[in-house]
Design a protein around this motif. Structure first.
Motif, PDB file in Angstrom:
ATOM      1  N   LEU B 351       0.821  -1.227   0.000  1.00  7.71           N
ATOM      2  CA  LEU B 351       0.000   0.000   0.000  1.00  7.71           C
ATOM      3  C   LEU B 351       0.845   1.262   0.000  1.00  7.71           C
ATOM      4  CD1 LEU B 351      -3.075  -0.731   2.314  1.00  7.71           C
ATOM      5  CD2 LEU B 351      -2.795  -1.087  -0.133  1.00  7.71           C
ATOM      6  N   LEU B 352       1.858   1.312   0.834  1.00  9.88           N
ATOM      7  CA  LEU B 352       2.698   2.512   0.887  1.00  9.88           C
ATOM      8  C   LEU B 352       3.475   2.655  -0.421  1.00  9.88           C
ATOM      9  CD1 LEU B 352       3.782   4.936   2.405  1.00  9.88           C
ATOM     10  CD2 LEU B 352       5.510   3.453   3.457  1.00  9.88           C
ATOM     11  N   GLY B 353       4.002   1.540  -0.933  1.00  6.62           N
ATOM     12  CA  GLY B 353       4.716   1.565  -2.213  1.00  6.62           C
ATOM     13  C   GLY B 353       3.813   2.042  -3.340  1.00  6.62           C
ATOM     14  N   ALA B 354       2.584   1.570  -3.333  1.00  7.89           N
ATOM     15  CA  ALA B 354       1.644   1.986  -4.373  1.00  7.89           C
ATOM     16  C   ALA B 354       1.305   3.468  -4.237  1.00  7.89           C
ATOM     17  CB  ALA B 354       0.376   1.152  -4.269  1.00  7.89           C
ATOM     18  N   LEU B 355       1.130   3.932  -3.010  1.00  5.66           N
ATOM     19  CA  LEU B 355       0.826   5.343  -2.799  1.00  5.66           C
ATOM     20  C   LEU B 355       1.948   6.221  -3.348  1.00  5.66           C
ATOM     21  CD1 LEU B 355      -0.682   7.758  -1.549  1.00  5.66           C
ATOM     22  CD2 LEU B 355       0.419   7.215   0.629  1.00  5.66           C
ATOM     23  N   ALA B 362       1.789  10.344 -11.129  1.00  5.46           N
ATOM     24  CA  ALA B 362       0.726  11.301 -11.457  1.00  5.46           C
ATOM     25  C   ALA B 362       1.123  12.744 -11.190  1.00  5.46           C
ATOM     26  CB  ALA B 362      -0.531  10.957 -10.653  1.00  5.46           C
ATOM     27  N   LEU B 363       1.786  12.977 -10.057  1.00  4.77           N
ATOM     28  CA  LEU B 363       1.958  14.352  -9.609  1.00  4.77           C
ATOM     29  C   LEU B 363       3.380  14.881  -9.754  1.00  4.77           C
ATOM     30  CD1 LEU B 363      -0.254  14.048  -6.378  1.00  4.77           C
ATOM     31  CD2 LEU B 363      -0.935  14.860  -8.635  1.00  4.77           C
ATOM     32  N   ILE B 364       4.377  14.004  -9.775  1.00  2.45           N
ATOM     33  CA  ILE B 364       5.758  14.489  -9.854  1.00  2.45           C
ATOM     34  C   ILE B 364       6.280  14.392 -11.294  1.00  2.45           C
ATOM     35  CG2 ILE B 364       8.109  14.251  -8.969  1.00  2.45           C
ATOM     36  CD1 ILE B 364       6.922  13.097  -6.397  1.00  2.45           C
ATOM     37  N   VAL B 365       6.336  13.185 -11.843  1.00  3.96           N
ATOM     38  CA  VAL B 365       6.827  13.080 -13.223  1.00  3.96           C
ATOM     39  C   VAL B 365       5.709  13.354 -14.232  1.00  3.96           C
ATOM     40  CG1 VAL B 365       8.703  11.530 -12.625  1.00  3.96           C
ATOM     41  CG2 VAL B 365       6.561  10.557 -13.378  1.00  3.96           C
ATOM     42  N   ARG B 366       4.477  13.362 -13.746  1.00  2.00           N
ATOM     43  CA  ARG B 366       3.316  13.771 -14.546  1.00  2.00           C
ATOM     44  C   ARG B 366       3.199  12.995 -15.859  1.00  2.00           C
ATOM     45  NH1 ARG B 366       1.020  18.992 -13.123  1.00  2.00           N
ATOM     46  NH2 ARG B 366       1.972  19.626 -11.170  1.00  2.00           N
ATOM     47  N   ILE B 391      -6.919   8.133 -10.625  1.00  2.00           N
ATOM     48  CA  ILE B 391      -5.543   7.756 -10.263  1.00  2.00           C
ATOM     49  C   ILE B 391      -4.852   8.875  -9.505  1.00  2.00           C
ATOM     50  CG2 ILE B 391      -3.241   7.259 -11.183  1.00  2.00           C
ATOM     51  CD1 ILE B 391      -4.957   4.880 -11.390  1.00  2.00           C
ATOM     52  N   GLY B 392      -4.969  10.088 -10.030  1.00  2.00           N
ATOM     53  CA  GLY B 392      -4.233  11.202  -9.450  1.00  2.00           C
ATOM     54  C   GLY B 392      -4.894  11.815  -8.222  1.00  2.00           C
ATOM     55  N   GLY B 393      -6.189  11.552  -8.057  1.00  2.00           N
ATOM     56  CA  GLY B 393      -6.926  12.168  -6.956  1.00  2.00           C
ATOM     57  C   GLY B 393      -7.443  11.183  -5.932  1.00  2.00           C
ATOM     58  N   LEU B 394      -8.406  10.348  -6.331  1.00  2.00           N
ATOM     59  CA  LEU B 394      -9.074   9.472  -5.367  1.00  2.00           C
ATOM     60  C   LEU B 394      -8.132   8.450  -4.751  1.00  2.00           C
ATOM     61  CD1 LEU B 394     -11.881   8.558  -4.181  1.00  2.00           C
ATOM     62  CD2 LEU B 394     -11.856   6.813  -5.964  1.00  2.00           C
ATOM     63  N   VAL B 395      -7.357   7.753  -5.596  1.00  2.00           N
ATOM     64  CA  VAL B 395      -6.515   6.659  -5.085  1.00  2.00           C
ATOM     65  C   VAL B 395      -5.515   7.150  -4.036  1.00  2.00           C
ATOM     66  CG1 VAL B 395      -4.733   5.000  -5.747  1.00  2.00           C
ATOM     67  CG2 VAL B 395      -6.841   5.133  -7.066  1.00  2.00           C
ATOM     68  N   PRO B 396      -4.768   8.241  -4.286  1.00  2.00           N
ATOM     69  CA  PRO B 396      -3.845   8.701  -3.231  1.00  2.00           C
ATOM     70  C   PRO B 396      -4.568   9.079  -1.944  1.00  2.00           C
ATOM     71  CG  PRO B 396      -3.337   9.791  -5.308  1.00  2.00           C
ATOM     72  CD  PRO B 396      -4.606   9.037  -5.513  1.00  2.00           C
ATOM     73  N   GLY B 400      -3.744   7.083   1.328  1.00  2.00           N
ATOM     74  CA  GLY B 400      -3.190   7.905   2.403  1.00  2.00           C
ATOM     75  C   GLY B 400      -3.991   7.749   3.681  1.00  2.00           C
ATOM     76  N   TYR B 401      -5.308   7.757   3.555  1.00  2.00           N
ATOM     77  CA  TYR B 401      -6.168   7.611   4.729  1.00  2.00           C
ATOM     78  C   TYR B 401      -5.949   6.253   5.393  1.00  2.00           C
ATOM     79  CZ  TYR B 401     -10.106   6.702   7.672  1.00  2.00           C
ATOM     80  OH  TYR B 401     -10.860   6.353   8.762  1.00  2.00           O
ATOM     81  N   ILE B 402      -5.928   5.180   4.578  1.00  2.00           N
ATOM     82  CA  ILE B 402      -5.765   3.828   5.134  1.00  2.00           C
ATOM     83  C   ILE B 402      -4.467   3.745   5.927  1.00  2.00           C
ATOM     84  CG2 ILE B 402      -5.331   1.413   4.522  1.00  2.00           C
ATOM     85  CD1 ILE B 402      -7.154   1.799   2.106  1.00  2.00           C
ATOM     86  N   LEU B 403      -3.387   4.300   5.337  1.00  2.00           N
ATOM     87  CA  LEU B 403      -2.077   4.160   5.980  1.00  2.00           C
ATOM     88  C   LEU B 403      -1.967   5.013   7.234  1.00  2.00           C
ATOM     89  CD1 LEU B 403       0.006   3.957   2.735  1.00  2.00           C
ATOM     90  CD2 LEU B 403      -0.088   2.229   4.517  1.00  2.00           C
TER      91      LEU B 403
END
Lengths: 38, 487
Positions: B351-355, B362-366, B391-396, B400-403
């Motif tokens: 989970l952390l690796g996927a986050l 999505a947000l850094i290398v875009r 991908i860029g919004g909901l999943v993180p 993030g919440y789960i972790l």
């Protein structure tokens, strides 16, 4: 089974197995799949 | 079911497409694909490989248990006390929680066999090994489970189990933990975020309909889970009726469900021995196909990094893994280690690796627009804005919440509720999770084989892909015209 459970079962089957059927049918018709097969 | 379906549609399928896109576009194992996408993200690929390493070394022993229980089923070897049989006679679990090497012969031998079979299949390659194994194991798994479910549905009390599974609990929808559990389940079930789908999709042809295939894979996977859930809960309903307790109290999950509750059901149910062979046989087949996919991630990564052949890589990676796995898990303390490592590698590995990967891509290398274009170019369905938003919004946000919730929970109470000493959790849990990241960083600093091209020209790839797709479409259009003319 109680009515709520029956409805949920139907919804789950429709979404998952129905989704599978639709996706498989759509895939068969797609150009990439057709080229692979043909 | 509602959180499960939402998680599948809003996170599982989008993440599957992301992994497909990365592997298919950059055509490499997880580390190579990430490196070609953006040099510094190679570490993320190695993190996923390290996660697979940890999972593989404990996963094999569970398959070994299932192998033995398949043979125990005809004779109902567990007798009247399945729990005592599991922890006493079979696992010989010692009271002291530690990391020991007292081997349990009844687990050791099937464990070794599982590793031999896995490494032979992987050594044979994608076509002759992995694909062949899946073509045999998967249909058998489906047939076995369909028979099992059909039998379970006719057990007395089955309807109570189905009511427990399907009756919506509207209050539970307000519990964030329920949503966390659903998203977690979808994640692990679809094998996204830890390199498997990146690796497998790198083997696909250039013209593969990725999104179309992805939908079939996701719905087939969840469709089968629904079937399995129906069978399992029908059986639990039977067990609840027999014991006079509610379904919710019959069994928790995991080891207890499979190796205590189910043997109890097998002992009591009509044709129980057959149910047992089918159930544990299904676990073996499902487990083997999963273990193969997990080990393949590591073998592919080593092949790419060192520029060596499949057999060499399988031996170089597989033998040490098999040895480490054999030293740690078919032992009188193996279950304790498995429990802690599984909990921490799932949360702080997968989970952390996927986050981190999703945020990076999505947000850094875009790269989402590029990957969206790639997916859309080859696919009949076109993942565009909605996919990128998920991908860029909901999943993180969900990950993030789960972790964060889990870190808070674990900071308030040591995992295991007091059953495990702090040093054990700190070593096998937190220590292992941190070690994965360190190992990933070190591996990414090692030089690549000169035989491997780690560079990638995005625009050139887009041009070539456009030509490939155009020629495919032209071929089909010409073929259609010829057919029409002949008619």
């Amino acid at each position: 089974m109680n009515p709520d459970a029956i409805i949920m079962l139907i919804v789950s089957v429709a979404v998952l197995w129905g989704g599978l059927g639709a996706a498989a049918w759509h895939l068969r018709r797609s150009t990439a799949y057709q080229e692979d097969e043909g | 079911m509602i959180p499960y379906l939402v998680a599948l549609l809003c996170a599982g399928i989008p993440l599957l497409f992301l992994d497909y896109a990365i592997g298919h576009r950059y055509r490499g194992s997880a580390p190579l694909s990430f490196r070609r996408m953006a040099r510094w993200t190679e570490t993320l690929g190695w993190w996923q490989v390290a996660v697979c390493f940890v999972i593989a070394i404990y996963y094999a022993v569970i398959i070994a248990w299932a192998v033995m229980y398949m043979f125990f089923s005809p004779g109902l070897a567990w007798g009247d006390d399945p729990k005592g049989f599991l922890f006493g006679d079979f696992l010989q679990l010692q009271d002291e929680v530690t990391i020991g090497m007292n081997f349990v012969p009844g687990v050791l031998w099937p464990h070794i066999l599982v590793w031999v079979a896995t490494l032979v299949i992987i050594g044979l390659g994608v076509a002759k090994g992995i694909s062949w194994a899946n073509k045999i194991f998967m249909p058998l798994l489906v047939v076995m489970f369909v028979i099992l479910v059909a039998q379970a549905l006719f057990l007395p009390g089955a309807v109570d189990g189905l009511n427990a599974l399907f009756t919506p609990n509207w209050e539970a929808l307000a519990d964030p933990g329920v949503w966390a559990a659903a998203f977690g389940q979808i994640f692990f079930s679809l094998s996204v975020g830890f390199g498997i789908m990146v690796t497998y999709s790198s083997y696909l042809k250039r013209k593969t309909d990725l999104a179309g295939s992805g939908f079939v894979v996701a719905f087939a996977n969840s469709g089968f889970e629904l079937l399995a859930g129906i069978g399992v809960f029908a059986a639990l309903g039977f067990m609840a009726m027999q014991s006079g307790t509610p379904v919710s109290e019959v069994a928790a999950g995991g080891v207890g469900l499979a190796f205590v509750a189910f043997p109890t059901i097998i002992s009591q149910a009509p044709m129980g021995q057959l149910i047992g062979v089918l159930f544990f046989g299904s676990l073996v087949f499902a487990g083997m196909t999963s273990l193969i996919s997990i080990v393949e991630v590591i073998v592919a990564a080593v092949r790419d990094k060192l520029g060596i052949g499949r057999v060499k890589a399988t031996l170089a990676v597989g033998l040490p893994m098999a040895i480490i796995s054999t030293l740690l898990f078919p032992t009188t303390t193996g279950l304790y280690l498995l429990d802690v490592m599984d909990e921490f590698v799932n949360k702080y590995g997968i989970l952390l690796g996927a986050l981190v990967s999703v945020v990076a891509v999505a947000l850094i290398v875009r790269k989402l627009p590029r990957l969206s274009n790639h997916l859309s170019a080859v696919s009949s369905a076109k993942p565009r804005t909605l996919w990128m938003v998920l991908i860029g919004g909901l999943v993180p946000i969900v990950l993030g919440y789960i972790l964060i919730a889990d870190v808070i929970t674990k900071s308030q109470e040591t995992y295991g509720g007091g059953d495990y000493p702090d040093w054990f959790v700190n070593t096998a849990g937190w220590g292992m999770a941190i070690a994965l990241v360190i190992v990933a960083i070190v591996l990414s600093l090692l030089p690549w084989s000169k035989r491997v091209d780690t560079g990638f020209d995005e625009d050139e790839e887009d041009r070539e892909l456009a030509e490939v797709v155009a020629s495919r479409d032209e071929t089909l259009t010409t073929g259609t015209r010829i057919e029409e003319a002949e008619l």
